[in-house]
Design a protein around this motif. Structure first.
Motif, PDB file in Angstrom:
ATOM      1  N   UNK A  64     -26.113  25.440  12.030  1.00 16.01           N
ATOM      2  CA  UNK A  64     -27.600  25.426  11.771  1.00 16.01           C
ATOM      3  C   UNK A  64     -27.740  25.084  10.470  1.00 16.01           C
ATOM      4  N   UNK A  65     -26.790  25.800   9.637  1.00 17.77           N
ATOM      5  CA  UNK A  65     -26.755  25.379   8.198  1.00 17.77           C
ATOM      6  C   UNK A  65     -26.375  24.002   7.604  1.00 17.77           C
ATOM      7  N   UNK A  66     -25.450  23.571   8.233  1.00 15.80           N
ATOM      8  CA  UNK A  66     -24.563  22.481   8.074  1.00 15.80           C
ATOM      9  C   UNK A  66     -25.630  21.218   8.540  1.00 15.80           C
ATOM     10  N   UNK A  67     -26.485  21.437   9.543  1.00 16.02           N
ATOM     11  CA  UNK A  67     -26.983  20.251  10.063  1.00 16.02           C
ATOM     12  C   UNK A  67     -28.077  19.661   9.248  1.00 16.02           C
ATOM     13  N   UNK A 190     -17.626  23.477  15.829  1.00 13.99           N
ATOM     14  CA  UNK A 190     -16.507  24.024  15.067  1.00 13.99           C
ATOM     15  C   UNK A 190     -16.119  23.237  13.917  1.00 13.99           C
ATOM     16  N   UNK A 191     -16.468  21.739  14.014  1.00 20.69           N
ATOM     17  CA  UNK A 191     -16.144  20.954  12.776  1.00 20.69           C
ATOM     18  C   UNK A 191     -17.280  21.509  11.580  1.00 20.69           C
ATOM     19  N   UNK A 192     -18.667  21.691  12.288  1.00 16.70           N
ATOM     20  CA  UNK A 192     -19.445  22.219  11.142  1.00 16.70           C
ATOM     21  C   UNK A 192     -18.838  23.587  10.702  1.00 16.70           C
ATOM     22  N   UNK A 193     -18.492  24.262  11.074  1.00 15.38           N
ATOM     23  CA  UNK A 193     -18.108  25.738  10.765  1.00 15.38           C
ATOM     24  C   UNK A 193     -17.096  25.591   9.672  1.00 15.38           C
ATOM     25  N   UNK A 194     -15.987  24.742   9.919  1.00 12.68           N
ATOM     26  CA  UNK A 194     -14.818  24.371   8.908  1.00 12.68           C
ATOM     27  C   UNK A 194     -15.590  23.769   7.587  1.00 12.68           C
ATOM     28  N   UNK A 195     -16.543  22.945   7.909  1.00 17.25           N
ATOM     29  CA  UNK A 195     -17.178  22.066   6.685  1.00 17.25           C
ATOM     30  C   UNK A 195     -17.952  22.822   6.001  1.00 17.25           C
ATOM     31  N   UNK A 196     -18.722  23.937   6.506  1.00 15.68           N
ATOM     32  CA  UNK A 196     -19.273  24.621   5.826  1.00 15.68           C
ATOM     33  C   UNK A 196     -18.707  25.467   4.837  1.00 15.68           C
ATOM     34  N   UNK A 287     -30.202  32.368   7.545  1.00 15.98           N
ATOM     35  CA  UNK A 287     -31.160  32.767   6.209  1.00 15.98           C
ATOM     36  C   UNK A 287     -30.612  33.375   5.208  1.00 15.98           C
ATOM     37  N   UNK A 288     -29.552  33.876   5.171  1.00 16.50           N
ATOM     38  CA  UNK A 288     -28.749  34.605   4.152  1.00 16.50           C
ATOM     39  C   UNK A 288     -27.986  33.492   3.746  1.00 16.50           C
ATOM     40  N   UNK A 289     -27.313  32.717   4.391  1.00 17.54           N
ATOM     41  CA  UNK A 289     -26.402  31.611   3.874  1.00 17.54           C
ATOM     42  C   UNK A 289     -27.175  30.639   3.241  1.00 17.54           C
ATOM     43  N   UNK A 290     -28.269  30.185   3.815  1.00 17.57           N
ATOM     44  CA  UNK A 290     -29.241  29.367   3.008  1.00 17.57           C
ATOM     45  C   UNK A 290     -29.694  29.849   1.798  1.00 17.57           C
ATOM     46  N   UNK A 291     -30.028  31.295   1.521  1.00 17.70           N
ATOM     47  CA  UNK A 291     -30.523  31.790   0.419  1.00 17.70           C
ATOM     48  C   UNK A 291     -29.248  31.602  -0.718  1.00 17.70           C
ATOM     49  N   UNK A 292     -28.182  31.959  -0.501  1.00 18.38           N
ATOM     50  CA  UNK A 292     -26.890  31.649  -1.283  1.00 18.38           C
ATOM     51  C   UNK A 292     -26.570  30.381  -1.713  1.00 18.38           C
ATOM     52  N   UNK A 293     -26.587  29.317  -0.885  1.00 20.43           N
ATOM     53  CA  UNK A 293     -26.640  27.872  -1.060  1.00 20.43           C
ATOM     54  C   UNK A 293     -27.614  27.498  -1.975  1.00 20.43           C
ATOM     55  N   UNK A 294     -28.955  27.703  -1.797  1.00 19.64           N
ATOM     56  CA  UNK A 294     -29.970  27.130  -2.676  1.00 19.64           C
ATOM     57  C   UNK A 294     -29.814  27.995  -4.056  1.00 19.64           C
ATOM     58  N   UNK A 295     -29.432  29.426  -4.075  1.00 22.78           N
ATOM     59  CA  UNK A 295     -29.144  29.623  -5.554  1.00 22.78           C
ATOM     60  C   UNK A 295     -28.294  29.406  -6.197  1.00 22.78           C
ATOM     61  N   UNK A 351     -20.877  18.053   4.098  1.00 17.33           N
ATOM     62  CA  UNK A 351     -22.121  18.235   4.395  1.00 17.33           C
ATOM     63  C   UNK A 351     -22.803  16.734   5.153  1.00 17.33           C
ATOM     64  N   UNK A 352     -22.308  15.763   4.798  1.00 16.28           N
ATOM     65  CA  UNK A 352     -22.797  14.781   5.312  1.00 16.28           C
ATOM     66  C   UNK A 352     -22.271  14.403   6.882  1.00 16.28           C
TER      67      UNK A 352
END
Length: 613
Positions: A64-67, A190-196, A287-295, A351-352
């Motif tokens: 969800x984050x990576x998408x 699973x690729x998204x998980x590695x890429x995140x 949500x938690x991961x998004x907050x960390x990424x945006x900060x 990310x891409x």
């Protein structure tokens, strides 16, 4: 005074070891696709598009984050903060409002109906024509967005490696097409998980090292304050102001609700989990991961400003776009560390890849379910459906590659991407919201409202782009300086001689073209709701007694028994729950609901009646 440096000096620091590190990331992504495509469970169309509904919370939350947190976020947010200030970080609070809204008001509807394509809902609630319209709009939206997502990391790679940007675009598309077409949804998750993990690791390491080099936290904060980058609160109520508290919270809320509430790529992830509650858990982790990424990305913008506070690379002519700032910082900070620039480039490309993979898979699902099964080949076999899914993924990957050449003309990638989601995503959010929250809305209202909204938002968005192209609208950037540069344009061909340009004056554009891009989605959504409701009331509103309660948002059902005209709907919903009747798909006879051939609405029958149909 800053030493004069050229792009050739920068790109020369990208060594063979960096290429190896970057290549390993691409190889790992491809290997995951091969594993699930060749050695995993035999794939049918459900396995390919929804991972057989067998996934757990963690990989779905990472996906969800990576998408939609791609290279656009990693490159665009630091550039935004550097040029316009750090107020954009308030988008975190918009995320905090979006997640519970999506989790409790939108997602339960899709889960109860057990859809593969989110646009199945529009046919079940309204009519097939509304479904086709929504699907077509989504295809347009995702193709435009995916093209920007591919172009952004290609720009970064070209900046730091000196490689041809079009070769890089081809490389990114080719790897993504390979593992998505071979491995399907499981490979993507699973690729998204590695890429995140790579994405977060690269960002955090780069920022910490750059902050240390420029003088530490105190120096970064001091320069940001002096440069006016820390104006975090702006309560200007004018919607024409690009970024204010109201614009970011209000406009940002609707912009991201289009993604987490109804976007097909995200709905497919919600539908891939074993249990419904796992989707909600995935959203909270997200949500938690998004907050960390945006900060993290916002602070990266402050670090970049501290580095170049007296020698702006754009004014200097070293780079041409703000989106190139972060890659330049990376090479000047980590260029002497073999392998680390490659790690950063791998993070940007991660990310891409994740975003494009999600888009390809969702477009394949939409085309298969809404167009092939829904119109041209309703009795397609499971084997042919699986083949079609793979072929469609390949087709949309190639089409994305072609559209990248359009994306490079769009300017600032962050605002360009969010503008697309507003102009196209707003009307889509509106028609889903109309169906879920306005029980008396009918097919005519949905069609007229959606088309009107789409035309209106495109008129605003395209008008704004034309006005910007003619210099009628200019987003005011914060001041920068080149006083600390050792300017010597003869030292490198990368420097650009600044020649005064006479700018032709044009008439003042319409005020609505100055509307902040973050409000596009809200405008689109409310246009559908207002016009759709009025048209429905004027043309004969929907008989709520014929509606399946599961096609209405739980938020409306919870209060329906107290609303005049909806009491029957509320009572019916309670009766259904008390009998613990489990619906799976409104198109299935097991649900107790079958389509009404005359008007496309859902007619309700008793179990005995259904048995004889």
């Amino acid at each position: 005074m800053a030493d004069a440096v050229s792009l050739s000096d920068v790109s020369a620091q990208f060594t063979w070891l960096d290429y190896v590190v970057f290549s390993l990331m691409l190889a790992a992504s491809a290997s995951i696709g091969v594993f699930f495509g060749c050695f995993g469970k035999k794939q049918n169309s459900s396995e390919f598009l929804r991972a057989g509904k067998s996934m757990g919370t963690f990989p779905v939350s990472m996906s969800l984050i990576a998408s939609f947190m791609s290279a656009i976020t990693l490159l665009g947010t630091p550039s935004e903060v550097y040029q316009f200030g750090a107020i954009y970080w308030l988008i975190i609070f918009a995320y905090a409002l979006v997640m519970p809204t999506a989790a409790f008001l939108y997602i339960p509807v899709f889960q109860k109906l057990d859809v593969t394509s989110s646009y199945e809902y529009l046919e079940l609630r309204f009519h097939r024509s509304v479904r086709m319209l929504g699907s077509g709009i989504f295809v347009l939206q995702m193709l435009m967005y995916m093209a920007i997502v591919v172009y952004a990391p290609a720009l970064a790679l070209s900046q730091v490696t000196g490689m041809n940007i079009y070769v890089l675009i081809f490389l990114i598309c080719a790897v993504c097409i390979f593992y998505t077409t071979i491995g399907g949804m499981k490979a993507i998750l699973y690729t998204d998980t590695m890429q995140v993990v790579i994405m977060y690791g690269a960002m955090i390491f780069v920022i910490f090292k750059a902050m240390t080099d420029v003088g530490g936290w105190d120096f970064v904060w001091e320069k940001a304050t002096e440069g006016g980058r820390l104006e975090l609160i702006n309560f200007d109520p004018n919607p024409l102001t690009r970024h204010t508290v109201f614009t970011i919270l209000g406009g940002g809320y609707f912009t991201w609700l289009t993604i987490y509430g109804v976007n097909q790529a995200q709905v497919q992830r919600y539908m891939s989990v074993r249990k419904p509650y796992m989707a909600r858990r995935a959203l909270w982790i997200n949500l938690v991961m998004l907050a960390i990424l945006m900060l993290t990305c916002s602070y990266a913008g402050l670090v970049i400003y501290a580095k170049y506070h007296d020698c702006d690379p754009i004014k200097q002519g070293l780079i041409t776009k703000g989106d190139q700032l972060f890659p330049l910082l990376v090479m000047e900070t980590l260029g002497s560390w073999p392998g680390m620039p490659g790690f950063f480039v791998a993070g940007i490309c991660s990310g891409a890849l994740s975003t494009v993979a999600a888009g390809m898979n969702s477009l394949a699902a939409i085309t298969l379910e809404d167009f092939i099964k829904g119109t041209f080949w309703p009795n397609i076999s499971e084997e042919n459906a699986t083949r079609a899914s793979r072929g469609l993924s390949l087709f949309y990957g190639l089409l994305t590659f072609a559209l990248v050449f359009v994306a490079e003309q769009l300017g600032n990638i962050l605002s360009a991407a969010l503008s697309i989601f507003g102009m196209i995503g707003g009307p889509l959010l509106g028609v889903f919201t109309l169906g879920m929250f306005v029980p008396w809305a009918n097919t005519k209202g949905a069609m007229v409202g959606t088309v009107s909204s789409l035309l209106f938002t495109f008129w605003i968005g395209i008008g704004a782009q034309i006005a910007k192209a003619y210099g009628q609208i200019v987003d005011p950037k914060l001041p920068t300086s080149i006083e600390g540069c050792l300017l010597n344009v003869t030292q490198s061909a990368d420097y650009v001689t600044q020649i005064p340009i006479t700018v032709q004056e044009y008439e003042e554009p319409l005020a609505i073209f100055r509307l902040s891009y973050l409000w596009y989605s809200a405008v689109g959504c409310f246009t559908v709701l207002i016009i759709g409701t009025l048209v429905s009331l004027c043309t004969g509103k929907q008989d709520v007694r014929k509606l399946n309660p599961e096609s209405i948002s739980p938020g409306v059902l919870a209060v329906a028994k107290w609303i005049p005209g909806l009491k029957e709907l509320g009572k019916d919903y309670e009766a259904e729950n008390s009998k613990e009747i489990q619906s799976t798909n409104l198109g299935s006879l097991n649900t107790g609901y079958v389509p009404d051939v005359e008007d496309g609405k859902l007619g309700k029958y008793t179990t005995s009646e259904v048995a004889h149909l």
